[in-house]
Design an enzyme around this catalytic site. Structure first.
Site, PDB file in Angstrom:
ATOM      1  N   HIS A  46      17.490  27.024  29.541  1.00 50.41           N
ATOM      2  CA  HIS A  46      18.813  26.395  29.659  1.00 50.41           C
ATOM      3  C   HIS A  46      19.794  26.959  28.632  1.00 50.41           C
ATOM      4  CE1 HIS A  46      17.262  23.675  32.619  1.00 50.41           C
ATOM      5  NE2 HIS A  46      16.280  23.330  31.804  1.00 50.41           N
ATOM      6  N   LYS A  75      17.922  20.236  -4.381  1.00 46.40           N
ATOM      7  CA  LYS A  75      16.773  19.470  -3.904  1.00 46.40           C
ATOM      8  C   LYS A  75      17.138  18.021  -3.629  1.00 46.40           C
ATOM      9  CE  LYS A  75      12.064  18.957  -3.890  1.00 46.40           C
ATOM     10  NZ  LYS A  75      11.933  19.444  -2.530  1.00 46.40           N
TER      11      LYS A  75
HETATM   12  C1  G6P Z   1      17.894  18.276   0.570  1.00 45.78           C
HETATM   13  C2  G6P Z   1      16.656  19.086   0.288  1.00 45.78           C
HETATM   14  C3  G6P Z   1      15.699  18.999   1.468  1.00 45.78           C
HETATM   15  C4  G6P Z   1      15.389  17.539   1.779  1.00 45.78           C
HETATM   16  C5  G6P Z   1      16.661  16.726   1.992  1.00 45.78           C
HETATM   17  C6  G6P Z   1      16.370  15.243   2.056  1.00 45.78           C
HETATM   18  O1  G6P Z   1      18.608  18.853   1.601  1.00 45.78           O
HETATM   19  O2  G6P Z   1      16.988  20.433   0.025  1.00 45.78           O
HETATM   20  O3  G6P Z   1      14.496  19.677   1.152  1.00 45.78           O
HETATM   21  O4  G6P Z   1      14.602  17.477   2.921  1.00 45.78           O
HETATM   22  O5  G6P Z   1      17.550  16.928   0.894  1.00 45.78           O
HETATM   23  O6  G6P Z   1      15.874  14.828   0.815  1.00 45.78           O
HETATM   24  P1  G6P Z   1      14.945  13.576   0.585  1.00 45.78           P
HETATM   25  O7  G6P Z   1      14.683  13.583  -0.911  1.00 45.78           O
HETATM   26  O8  G6P Z   1      15.739  12.376   0.995  1.00 45.78           O
HETATM   27  O9  G6P Z   1      13.721  13.757   1.387  1.00 45.78           O
END
Ligand code: G6P
Length: 610
Positions: A508, A605
């Site tokens: 698709h 992070k």
């Molecule tokens: C950021 C990090 C990701 C993570 C996301 C959510 O974007 O770089 O690796 O999955 O945050 O973070 P959390 O701590 O809520 O899982």
């Protein structure tokens, strides 16, 4: 999502601050800075664009030392990464501030400060804080009063550390919407965005609560709540050790964390299963009464944690027989979802500090969207853990690499435990599947170990990608979110544009992109959708696409395909196992491309801003 450290001690705090920044660099790393009150009582500052190592090198040539200081590593929100935008920000060389968060009313404050003859040297929202504190000090306030008054002028989210040469032995910290801990030493005290920063100097911590302001000297910490009342917050001992966040013999944290998955999964299961069954009490003594009421599940999360939720939807519906919806937090929080009886809101977060996920929780509370809330989280002292009714901790240990790996697989393990707990009251009560799921979970650490051993073969496979500009990931059923996670890993750290599609959607649209320049990566476990997937792969081959397949044992693929076999695995735990080679693939492609694996550009992070 910047990182803050501060200290008041009877020794030079600069090395402590720099080590703290290194440990916080996962939160942001586009510029770094430090400010101390030196022996003559003069405020000294050094800040630079780039990483903490650059700051540490620059410090070698300088005599910057002092017993009171603050430091910061930045993830740019307002204003590009540059020396001028780096923290600490200073006003008239008498006050210095480090800030994590976003000040929403900074423009209005800036206008009134310009009218009061303040000079602005940065594009940040933070600079208004330091001018505001300065003006209150100038009016005769002490540092505590000045920070308190400033905090009440600010709208938005902040964690602050503030020092002034007028009171050289004092550090004032404030928390509203962004995390901040106090490290308790002997004759010295510290602040930081998270405990990891301070583990080399203390293991005793006080976790500030929303609205708290802390008045800190060498001898004492006095905390005031949002109403200005003196409050006592408990001192907690951290179980983490300083070397639990060290890289050891691994070239990158990400590789270390991929290798830690067998142990992390085993730890997440420990004490929670026994004699082929889930020990429900391990979810908390109130869990049973709550779970009895649960009729449907809503999972809300961001990034990798969202992908874990997407896998779990297949489990909640297919195994537990309970309706489940999954949504990214930044959308959920601004929607107007309809409350439903018996709804359990599951918030997934590695850090427990993701701004959108926390806001989604608070919004759901405000509107009565869910009857109960449960956090699946990796950081015990996080805001999310403190604010939800029930908590299921992943026991992955500190995750430093920005691209999440062991947090994801342990989230999936935790979700599967929750599926059992919920399912017992629904379809699982009759299907007799609980023992087989528990048996599959017990085998998982060993299976993941063997998947990690494919490392060098995956490194060879990665050689085919380094020059590519795009990649397509395909999966079916619960392996579709696994493909999404594989694509996310690849784009995060190798900067190759990657997209994931349910294999059935190929025709698709994305099939139009397939040619010899488009590597197509797929996970092909031996499950009920295998034959369907194989037909989709034929469509790729017919267009000259190059296929990279992680396949179940004994599955026959075409000669021209690049195939790596994984252990035979139970269909339920299969998405967890098949995640691992995709992590390794992204890792090796990034290494070949020479990118910064642990701290990829533009990312951080812990995303504590909206
Ligand atoms: C950021 C990090 C990701 C993570 C996301 C959510 O974007 O770089 O690796 O999955 O945050 O973070 P959390 O701590 O809520 O899982």
């Amino acid at each position: 999502m910047c990182g803050i450290v501060g200290a008041v001690a009877e020794r030079d705090v600069v090395p402590i601050l720099i080590e703290g920044l290194r440990r916080l660099e996962y939160r942001g790393y586009d510029s770094a800075g430090v400010a101390v009150i030196d022996e003559e009582g003069v405020l000294q500052r050094l800040r630079l664009p780039g990483k903490v190592d650059g700051l540490a090198d620059a410090l070698k040539g300088q005599e910057l030392a002092g017993y009171t200081g603050i430091a910061h590593t930045r993830w740019a929100t307002h204003g590009r990464p540059s020396g001028n935008n780096a923290h600490p920000h200073v006003c008239r060389n008498t006050v210095a501030v480090v800030h994590n968060g976003i000040i929403e009313n900074h423009e209005a404050l800036r206008r009134s400060q310009l009218a009061r003859d303040h000079l602005f040297t940065s594009e940040t929202d933070t600079e208004v804080i330091v001018h505001q504190v300065h003006d209150y000090l100038h009016e005769g306030c002490d540092l505590l009063e000045a920070v308190r008054s400033t905090a009440s002028d600010l709208e938005g989210a902040f964690a602050l550390g503030v020092v002034t040469d007028r009171e050289p032995d004092r550090l004032v910290a404030a928390r509203q919407g962004s995390p901040l801990v106090i490290g308790v030493g002997i004759g010295e005290h510290f602040i930081a965005s998270d405990v990891a920063a301070l583990l080399p100097v203390t293991r005793r911590f006080i976790f500030l609560e929303e609205g708290d302001i802390a008045d800190i000297t060498r001898e004492r910490v006095v905390i005031y709540d949002a109403e200005g009342n003196k409050v006592t917050r408990p001192v907690r001992d951290s179980e983490l050790s300083a070397d639990s966040v060290e890289r050891g013999e691994f070239r990158h944290y990400m590789l270390k964390e991929i290798h830690e998955q067998p142990r992390a999964i085993a730890d997440t299961l420990e004490g929670r299963i026994s004699a082929g069954r889930l020990l429900e009490a391990s979810l908390g003594h109130e869990a049973g009464a709550v779970l009895d009421q649960v009729r449907r599940i809503t999972i809300v999360a961001c990034g990798t944690s969202y992908h874990a939720g997407m896998v779990a939807r297949y489990w909640f519906e297919g195994i537990a027989g309970v309706p489940c919806s999954v949504e990214v937090a930044s959308e959920f929080r601004y929607r107007e979802p309809i409350p439903e009886d018996g709804n359990l809101l599951v918030l997934m977060s590695q850090s427990g500090e993701t701004a959108d996920t926390l806001a989604a929780l608070r919004e759901a509370r405000r509107t009565g969207f869910a009857d109960y809330t449960l956090a699946i989280c990796n950081v015990p002292e996080s805001s999310l853990v403190r604010e939800t009714d029930l908590v299921l901790m992943t026991r992955a240990g500190p995750e430093i690499g920005v691209a999440s790996t062991k947090a994801f697989t342990t989230q999936l393990v935790s979700l599967l435990l929750l599926v059992i707990a919920v399912g017992r009251r629904h379809r699982l009560a009759h299907s007799g599947q609980e023992e087989s799921i528990v048996a599959a979970l017990k085998q998982l650490p060993g299976q993941v170990e063997r998947a990690v051993e494919l490392n060098s073969q995956i490194e060879v496979m990665a050689g085919h990608f380094a020059e590519k500009r795009h990649a397509l990931f395909l999966g079916r059923g619960p392996h579709f979110p696994v493909a999404m996670e594989g694509a996310l890993k690849l784009k995060e750290i190798s900067y190759i544009h990657a997209e994931a599609y349910p294999a059935g959607e190929l025709k698709h649209g994305p099939l139009a992109l397939v040619d010899s320049e488009m590597p197509v990566i797929t996970v092909a476990p031996n499950d009920s959708l295998l034959e369907k997937l194989k037909s989709n792969l034929q469509e790729v081959r017919a267009r000259g696409g190059e296929l990279f397949v992680f396949a179940g044992k004994g599955i026959h693929m075409d000669n021209g395909d690049h195939v790596l076999e994984l252990d035979a695995v139970d269909a339920v735990t299969s998405p967890i196992l098949y995640t691992v080679p995709l992590q390794l693939l992204a890792y090796h492609v990034a290494v070949l491309k020479g990118t910064d694996v642990d701290q990829p550009r533009n990312l951080a992070k812990s995303v504590t801003v909206e």
